[in-house]
Design an enzyme around this catalytic site. Structure first.
Site, PDB file in Angstrom:
ATOM      1  CB  ALA A  40      30.258  12.188  85.800  1.00 12.06           C
ATOM      2  CD  GLU A  55      37.467  10.889  82.402  1.00 14.82           C
ATOM      3  OE1 GLU A  55      36.393  11.484  82.579  1.00 14.82           O
ATOM      4  OE2 GLU A  55      38.211  11.096  81.432  1.00 14.82           O
ATOM      5  CD  GLU A  99      32.449   9.926  83.860  1.00 13.19           C
ATOM      6  OE1 GLU A  99      33.671   9.985  83.699  1.00 13.19           O
ATOM      7  OE2 GLU A  99      31.639  10.605  83.188  1.00 13.19           O
TER       8      GLU A  99
HETATM    9 ZN   LIG Z   1      34.085  10.957  79.124  1.00 13.69          ZN
END
Ligand SMILES: [Zn+2]
Length: 1054
Positions: free
Chosen positions: A417, A419, A453
């Site tokens: 993922a 952020e 995140e």
């Molecule tokens: Zn990170």
């Protein structure tokens, strides 16, 4: 970013210690994100069982230890290599970014390559001219961005533009401030980007008498490209004036690539129709692939973004959409402009935008986006997201500064993922959870990644590392507080206890190598930057921050943190800024002596690599103890030869080098008569000193003592034989639970790894494992399975394996009965994980009841009328059951699972099946599976190729097949995977992991020789594999007989 590193390769980039010192001026960027994707993918997939002890992960652990140990052998070679590299590539004193300012003022902002090299490298102009120069990739500081106004049109997403390829066009207006006079503007453009020189302009903006702004054009002489550092240099006819503001206008076009980096395309199929998505991944250095920009983290600016989209699709970005009617795009019928509000000041790597036809679900200012057919899997993340955000607002003492959070699940995503501020991007399995289909660990993974995140929204986004050298702070921090965020919303999971086995003990194995690297490390070139997104930055970083949380106390830690975030908001910072804020608070609240600073303590942990072992030698008569620290290494410098006082002169020098490795160690301990496992604030410090004598606080001679309570310190502990005996006796008594579960896990992990490093005899270490026959808690078992996994992988092909197997099964007899084969939704998280671990080991060791149960349940699923809808196998047991049934079955079972793989709509299920399909014992099936992994349109996504190799290699029958396949089909694999660095590397690693015979070593060396020239980016992985195999061979010679002997005399059933 969540990289979800692969447990099989926790040492990814383990030779960075030497590699990172070099500069590679000629190297082009090597698809870093995609590479990381391959890496992260296997970890995530494997991590899905959560326990780490179902088949996939169990094997992962086996590998990790094996690999880690073997890598220790890198030592001698890496010393040599380092020597050579340092000679040729050594960074010169003062050779980091600041000097660019000099260069800038000297030649008007743009440091020409030759001059720069000449000026700063003593090796420049050497025979090896190319390699000898050190390339400074940093931008000059004479021109700084203030605001971007960016407009982009991604082309090819719908069929409205006939004959279109996947490209994009754009224009950007960048308001810049000039800090010193310069005759050029230097900024970043990506490899495949074309900037329209004819339409570029630069204007000075001057306050007009009328009160508005007036513009004065500056003539552009020419554009110059410097591809080696992605620079576009705009040479001007006159100087830009210091203190003035200018507006730069650039028109450009680029490729909407399929490399999962920059501005890229992704697709999925719905109702037999391909749907396209345009999306972004910029961290660390790929914003420049989407638009010309000053692509360094400290160069923050405001962004005003406009994206064109086809009607019927959505455009999303960091900031909210400006409401009102969307204006048509004149040149594109059916397309409209979407405009977004101006952002707060932020780094380029956090910019994000997506055009897709997804659906969304809302919860207040939170939204989750996914494919229409997957949006039902968004409920869980939509529930925990806002709760975790709220928790962090309280924890950090700073409100979330943006008006909204969007989270989106992308079908193709390299990392776990990312952020991006206000628009967090995920791969599907990190955001979507399907009740009744996904496992508990899938759910935990979603909560953890979301938490990670969201933590970055403060730590990383609001306050950003000034340069990538401090990446560890960003990632280590998020990797620690992600646990606190999850703890707040799912307290029953005891996730902060899981930290110890999943992060700290895991990263010990990597950081115990000579070839590890300090977590704070100088980097320049994008390749180097990419290399530090590794377990050391994440896992060790997190462990060090946890240690601080405990030695400063949580209250002081949090207050210091809030002060740091508030004082540096919307700016960048270095680790020293954080140390200062924490020191100030610690002095104020009296948790540190006035003469001691957090910097002084933490520099020993962040600037030095590795970690210490604390040796405890008690004087039972005096009631004192001598504590000695030294660096813990899995393997000493010379094969089979420990560095000792009697060593040669050369060794003495080396020893002296080791002598310099001293740490500030927070000392905590408890004893048999006190049994206090709660106080984690240190009672003593070892202040970067070799040894100290503890005079007080120790128990009577007949009572044991344990150091490093709750394993909050980043160090291992060894004891004198008497204390080990007393500890073992306590563990084997019915009062073993008086020692806390984390410290039981610590004793197992420390003992077995000390033995592996020849610092403790295997008799004592294996003696500690005997008590496991009465252990019923998850954490100690998890630690034991990880550490014993190395023995499993070394012994599995030997005649002695039967003894290991029967010892393990006898140890597990009680726990097997205790956990049972039935999963209940009322079970606590750690109970579920324990069951998955135990069943995973039991079934793989051939435990009859386990195997029969698995086969029965799988065959019931095969017989069910609509298996895609009706699967009665409990989600948590799928890993074990699928793999066992496929291992003991034939083509029918395999084909059945393959059909389910192709038809499932749930990412987590796909991933689980992909791993299980590698469990077959049919060599032709495994070979075909490998073949499909590198065949277009076989049903396996290209990014999953390494995953298939890992699955096949985790199977003892499959591993030689995988290696043969790699050897025979080398050209085909390379062509298919392209330059994806880590995909190839992962394939090399997984297919060589259990090798421990001279024969295999010779084989591997021959492979290396035959392909030396075309190994390319895999050269390092192959060399590492050779070194690991050498170390395995050596370990077998040293320890095999001892271990088999011990097992013969210690079978619990005999
Ligand atoms: Zn990170």
């Amino acid at each position: 970013m969540d990289i979800s590193p692969d447990p099989e390769n926790p040492f990814l980039g383990a030779k960075e210690g030497s590699q990172l010192k070099r500069r590679r001026p000629q190297t082009k960027q090597q698809l870093p994100h995609r590479s990381r994707g391959a890496m992260s993918q296997s970890r995530e997939a494997l991590a899905m069982d959560g326990s780490g002890t179902s088949f996939g992960k169990k094997n992962g652990i086996v590998l990790s230890h094996c690999a880690a140990f073997l890598l220790a052998s890198v030592f001698v070679l890496s010393l040599l290599a380092t020597g050579l590299l340092v000679y040729h590539f050594a960074p010169c004193p003062g050779g980091d970014s600041p000097s660019l300012a000099d260069a800038a003022s000297r030649d008007g902002g743009y440091p020409a390559e030759g001059q720069d090299g000449d000026r700063r490298s003593p090796h420049a102009g050497s025979k090896d001219g190319k390699a000898g120069k050190r390339l400074d990739v940093r931008l000059p500081r004479s021109v700084l961005p203030h605001r971007y106004d960016l407009r982009l049109i991604p082309i090819g997403l719908d069929t409205s533009v006939v004959g279109s390829n996947f490209t994009f066009t754009g224009e950007v207006r960048i308001m810049v401030n000039v800090t010193e006079a310069t005759r050029n503007v230097t900024l970043h453009v990506g490899d495949e980007m074309k900037v329209d020189e004819a339409h570029s302009t630069i204007d000075r903006t001057v306050a007009a008498v009328s009160g508005g702004k007036r513009r004065k054009r500056v003539s552009i002489n020419r554009h110059e490209l410097d591809p080696s550092r992605n620079f576009l240099v705009i040479h001007l006819e006159e100087d830009l004036k210091a203190g003035e503001q200018y507006e730069l206008y650039l028109k450009f076009s680029g490729v909407l690539n399929d490399l999962l980096q920059g501005f890229y395309r992704s697709s999925y199929i719905e109702n037999n129709e391909t749907r396209w998505i345009a999306t972004t991944q910029f961290q660390p250095t790929d914003a420049r692939r989407a638009f010309p920009c000053f692509d360094e983290p400290a160069l923050k600016a405001r962004f005003k973004i406009s994206i064109a989209r086809p009607r019927g699709m959505s455009a999303i970005s960091n900031m909210p959409r400006i409401p009102g009617e969307s204006k048509p795009v004149p040149e594109l019928p059916g397309w409209v402009w979407e405009h977004f509000e101006e952002s707060v000041p932020m780094s380029t790597y956090l910019v994000a935008f997506v055009v897709c036809d997804f659906e969304s679900r809302r919860n207040g200012s939170f939204a989750v986006w996914a494919r229409r057919q997957a949006i039902d899997q968004a409920n869980y993340s939509l529930k925990v997201g806002p709760a975790i955000l709220k928790h962090f607002e309280n924890y950090f003492g700073v409100d979330y500064p943006l008006p909204k959070v969007d989270m989106i699940a992308l079908p193709d995503f390299a990392a776990g993922a990312m952020e991006n501020w206000g628009l967090i991007t995920y791969r599907e399995i990190a955001l979507l959870y399907q009740q009744g289909v996904s496992t508990n660990s899938n759910k935990q993974r979603v909560a953890t990644v979301v938490s990670h995140e969201l933590a970055h929204q403060w730590f990383g986004n609001l306050v950003t590392p000034s340069w990538w050298t401090d990446l560890w702070l960003n990632e280590g921090f998020a990797s620690y507080v992600e646990y606190l965020g999850v703890e707040a919303v799912e307290p029953s999971w005891k996730i902060t206890e899981q930290f110890v086995v999943d992060e700290l003990q895991n990263v010990f194995s990597l950081d115990a190598l000579e070839s590890s690297h300090p977590i704070s490390i100088e980097v320049g070139h994008p390749d180097e930057i990419n290399e530090i997104f590794d377990r050391i930055s994440y896992g060790k970083g997190a462990s060090l921050i946890r240690m601080m949380d405990h030695f400063l106390t949580t209250e002081v830690f949090k207050k210091g943190l809030t002060n740091y975030l508030k004082s540096r908001a919307y700016q960048s910072a270095t680790q020293n800024d954080l140390w200062e804020a924490l020191t100030a608070q610690a002095h104020k609240d009296g948790v540190l002596e006035a003469s001691v600073t957090v910097k002084e303590i933490m520099d020993t942990w962040t600037l030095q690599m590795g970690f210490p072992i604390l040796k405890v030698k008690r004087d039972y008569e005096k009631g004192s103890a001598k504590l000695t620290q030294e660096r813990f290494l899995l393997r000493k410098r010379e094969k089979g030869k420990a560095i000792s006082k009697t060593a040669s002169h050369e060794d003495e020098e080396t020893e002296e080098k080791y002598d310099n490795y001293l740490w500030w160690i927070p000392i905590t301990f408890t004893s048999q008569d006190i049994m206090n496992f709660n106080t984690t604030r240190p009672s003593h410090w070892m202040k970067k000193e070799r040894s100290i004598i503890l005079e007080s606080g120790l128990p009577a001679a007949y009572h044991w003592v344990i150091f490093n309570i709750q394993e909050t310190g980043f160090y291992r502990v060894n004891y004198d034989p008497t204390n080990w005996k007393m500890l073992t006796a306590q563990l084997e008594s019915d009062k073993f639970t008086e020692i806390s579960p984390i410290n039981r896990a610590q004793l197992l992990d420390d003992a077995l790894n000390l033995a592996r490093a020849s610092l403790l005899d295997y008799g004592t270490a294996l003696g500690v494992t005997r008590y496991l026959s009465q252990e019923t808690e998850y954490l100690p078992w998890k630690a034991a399975f990880s550490a014993l996994g190395y023995l499993d992988s070394m012994l599995i092909r030997t005649g002695g394996f039967e003894k290991f197997k029967s010892y393990m099964l006898s140890l597990m007899e009680n726990i097997y009965k205790h956990t049972g084969f039935t999963d209940s939704i009322r079970d606590e998280q750690l109970t579920v994980y324990k069951r998955v671990s135990v069943l995973g080991w039991a079934c793989s060791l051939g435990h009859n009841d386990c195997v029969q149960n698995s086969i029965q349940q799988f065959s019931a699923w095969q017989r069910s009328p609509n298996p895609d809808k009706n699967n009665s196998i409990s989600p948590n047991l799928k890993n074990v059951i699928y793999c066992t049934a496929i291992r003991h079955g034939g083509q029918e079972e395999w084909d059945f699972a393959w059909a389910r793989y192709l038809s499932t709509n749930v990412g987590t299920e796909k991933d689980l099946l992909l791993a299980a399909l590698g469990c077959s014992r049919e060599t032709w099936i495994l070979s075909r599976y490998l073949e499909w992994s590198v065949t277009e349109n076989s049903g396996i996504r290209k990014q999953d190729a390494a995953r298939v190799f890992a699955a096949v290699s985790s199977n003892v029958i499959g591993q030689p097949l995988a290696f043969n396949f790699l050897r025979e089909k080398w050209d085909k694999i390379k062509e298919y995977i392209g330059s994806s660095l880590f995909t190839i590397n992962n394939i090399v690693r997984s297919s060589t992991k259990r090798m421990n015979t001279e024969f295999e070593l010779a084989d591997l060396k021959k492979f290396s020789m035959d392909h030396r020239r075309e190994l390319g980016t895999a050269t390092r992985a192959v060399d590492q594999a050779i070194e690991k195999t050498e170390a395995n061979v050596e370990w077998m010679k040293t320890h095999y007989n001892t271990i088999i002997e011990w097992l013969s005399h210690n079978s619990l059933n005999s």
